[in-house]
Write a protein that holds these residues in place. Structure first.
Motif, short mmCIF file in Angstrom:
data_model
loop_
_atom_site.label_atom_id
_atom_site.label_comp_id
_atom_site.label_asym_id
_atom_site.label_seq_id
_atom_site.Cartn_x
_atom_site.Cartn_y
_atom_site.Cartn_z
N GLY A 117 33.84 41.73 39.53
CA GLY A 117 32.43 42.04 39.31
C GLY A 117 32.02 41.82 37.86
O GLY A 117 30.94 41.29 37.59
N ALA B 153 31.71 38.09 37.30
CA ALA B 153 30.47 37.59 37.91
C ALA B 153 29.26 37.96 37.05
O ALA B 153 28.30 37.18 36.96
CB ALA B 153 30.31 38.16 39.31
N GLY B 154 29.31 39.12 36.40
CA GLY B 154 28.19 39.56 35.57
C GLY B 154 27.92 38.62 34.41
O GLY B 154 26.77 38.21 34.19
N GLY C 154 28.40 44.44 35.89
CA GLY C 154 29.17 43.79 36.94
C GLY C 154 30.40 44.61 37.30
O GLY C 154 30.77 44.72 38.49
N ASN D 180 25.84 42.86 30.69
CA ASN D 180 25.85 42.51 32.10
C ASN D 180 27.26 42.46 32.67
O ASN D 180 27.47 42.67 33.87
CB ASN D 180 25.13 41.18 32.31
CG ASN D 180 23.64 41.29 32.05
OD1 ASN D 180 23.10 42.38 31.96
ND2 ASN D 180 22.98 40.16 31.92
N HIS D 181 28.22 42.17 31.81
CA HIS D 181 29.63 42.24 32.19
C HIS D 181 29.99 43.67 32.61
O HIS D 181 30.67 43.89 33.63
CB HIS D 181 30.47 41.79 30.99
CG HIS D 181 31.91 42.15 31.06
ND1 HIS D 181 32.77 41.62 31.99
CD2 HIS D 181 32.66 42.96 30.29
CE1 HIS D 181 33.99 42.10 31.80
NE2 HIS D 181 33.95 42.93 30.77
#
Length: 219
Positions: free
Chosen positions: A111, A114-115, A70, A66-67
């Protein structure tokens, strides 16, 4: 005599990456569900240990995936067109500072942060919403460990670039193995201290006799 055809490498697409990562999530979900069922059925320390370790590793992997998503979303929000990586590696290719701006690098970096922050928050919510099980505990600790490590590496780079430092130099120096290793053990040590304090506070709050004997507790 027929000519040998050379196999062309599979070109990554966004749809292909969505399918790949959805399959990875499904595998992780199935493995964690199996660990949960084993722990419930066996109620042994071995089942609990395996479930916790597997959940920790799965949380780390999901945070990393997910990083990367993001990173992609942040870059796209800033108008950057980054190449997709091989399906056997990570989502994005290298950030070319000659083709992209400082603003696009910052959007991509934030981003990514946030991920994994959003992912760790979801794991923490699962831990507090569900019963205290080895799976939810492992997910929560894995998410917290990833956040602690990654923030200690990412935030200095983002801050240096924000203050005007060169993007390439800041990213290269901040991602050196010795720097990552040092900041990892430092951040994990701090996280362990915080976790121990929270555990002690929770144990104290659950023990009425300890509260009655404490001099600061009003009677």
């Amino acid at each position: 005599m027929s000519e040998m055809r050379q196999t062309q490498p599979l070109q990554p697409t966004l749809a292909g990456w969505i399918i790949r990562d959805a399959a990875v999530y499904a595998v992780f979900g199935a493995v964690l569900w199996a660990c949960q069922l084993w722990w419930v059925g066996a109620a042994s320390w071995l089942a609990a240990a395996v479930a916790g370790i597997v959940s920790f590793a799965a949380a780390y992997a999901v945070c990393y995936i997910n990083h990367e998503w993001g990173h992609w979303l942040g870059a796209r929000m800033a108008g950057a067109e980054l190449p997709l990586g091989s399906y056997r590696g990570v989502l994005l290719g290298l950030f070319d500072t000659r083709a992209h701006s400082r603003k696009q690098f910052q959007f991509m970096s934030v981003g990514g942060i946030a991920g994994y922050l959003a992912t760790a928050i979801v794991f923490s919510m699962l831990f507090y919403a569900a019963a205290d099980t080895p799976v939810t505990t492992g997910l929560c600790l894995g998410g917290a460990a990833f956040v602690a490590q990654s923030l200690s590496v990412d935030l200095p780079i983002v801050w240096r670039v924000h203050k005007g430092a060169d993007v390439t130099t800041s990213a290269r120096e901040g991602a050196e193995p010795r720097v990552i290793l040092r900041r990892t053990w430092q951040s994990w040590l701090l996280l362990a201290v915080i976790a121990a304090l929270l555990f002690a506070a929770d144990a104290w709050a659950a023990d009425p006799s300890a509260q009655q004997d404490h001099p600061m507790v009003m009677r």
